[in-house]
Design an enzyme around this catalytic site. Structure first.
Site, PDB file in Angstrom:
ATOM      1  CG  ASP A   1      26.047  65.594 -76.101  1.00  0.00           C
ATOM      2  OD1 ASP A   1      26.073  64.951 -77.166  1.00  0.00           O
ATOM      3  OD2 ASP A   1      26.170  66.845 -76.049  1.00  0.00           O
ATOM      4  CB  ILE A   2      30.818  64.104 -77.457  1.00  0.00           C
ATOM      5  CG1 ILE A   2      30.903  62.623 -77.067  1.00  0.00           C
ATOM      6  CG2 ILE A   2      32.212  64.658 -77.764  1.00  0.00           C
ATOM      7  CD1 ILE A   2      31.425  61.716 -78.172  1.00  0.00           C
TER       8      ILE A   2
HETATM    9 MG   LIG Z   1      25.803  68.105 -77.719  1.00  0.00          MG
END
Ligand SMILES: [Mg+2]
Length: 278
Positions: A43-44
């Protein structure tokens, strides 16, 4: 995640018992199988990058691109970013680097970092619905509207007092449109409204059927409610999940902060032995 708005937990109601914050990174490198057998899925926002007051203000620390590029090499291309952001947005953040990615909560997918080819599984959101939801931003200064194409996000990090009002306004619109194929994703100081029928988990499932991800053990790190759908499918894929900031249900371990994730990923590259899972 097909979650009814009425059942939607607010952020501070999520696993309050899991808030303990040990001082050290609790995830041993030995948990990760050899990188040549692993698919690294990340995830970022809130995982790789620290959250910023607004989504446009996130910052990519200089060392991170180097780490990601080396991981991409060492995994034979089996590294992917898995985000609610669109691929276009992801590329802007990491420019000039590009990575394989699942974007828009599973609406888009790109297998090859150098390719423009994007598989899309979702129609854009209905314009009239978008218009009505967008009007919610007028409830208070500080509510930030983000049109992600496949979804619409209402951020209230700068207007925390407006959380309940936004929630109620979304509920009213949904009550008006009981058959609309949409769902609401609660996040960290954000409500996101998207089409139902695809999720980060459906995107990851599809990604893992494609080369070079196919046949590898996925290793996923995420921090928010929308990542829980991916945590949940890791056992099916013989994979491992880790959360950030809190220990989420079903994960093998957790990191305190994105800086710990970045440090961990960099150290994965230091360790040529990459001990296999027991
Ligand atoms: Mg996130």
């Amino acid at each position: 995640m097909n979650q009814d708005l009425a059942e939607m937990p607010f952020e501070d109601e999520l696993s309050p018992e899991d808030e303990a914050s040990p001082e050290t990174v609790p995830v041993p490198r030995s948990l990760v199988p050899h990188l040549s057998e692993t698919a690294v899925l990340l995830d970022i926002d809130g995982t790789l990058l620290d959250l910023a007051p607004t989504p446009r203000e996130v910052w990519v620390p200089p060392g991170l691109s180097k780490t990601l590029n080396r991981l991409l090499q060492r995994t034979g291309g089996a590294l992917a970013l898995v985000s609610g952001r669109s691929l276009n947005d992801i590329d802007l953040i990491f420019a000039p680097d590009q990575y394989p990615a699942v974007g828009g909560h599973g609406a888009e997918m790109r297998l090859d970092p150098d390719s423009d080819a994007v598989a899309s599984h979702a129609p854009p959101m209905d314009k009239e619905l978008k218009r009505r939801l967008a009007a919610i931003a007028k409830l208070s200064p500080g509510i930030l509207l983000e049109d992600k194409g496949y979804s619409l996000a209402l951020h209230y990090r700068l207007a925390p007092h407006a959380e309940k009002a936004i929630y109620e306004a979304i509920s009213l619109i949904r009550a008006d449109l009981p058959n609309a194929p949409i769902e609401v994703l609660p996040g960290k100081s954000v409500f996101e409204i998207k089409h139902s029928g695809f999720t980060k988990a459906s995107g990851v499932r599809e990604l893992m059927t494609r080369e070079p991800f196919k046949g590898r053990r996925p290793f996923f790190i995420g921090d928010d409610v929308t990542d829980e759908s991916v945590f949940a499918i890791m056992p099916d894929l013989d994979g491992l999940a880790f959360s950030v900031g809190r220990r989420a249900h079903g994960v093998a371990g957790h990191f305190d902060a994105p800086s710990d994730v970045r440090e961990f990923l960099a150290h994965l590259l230091d360790d040529e032995r990459d001990a296999p899972l027991p």
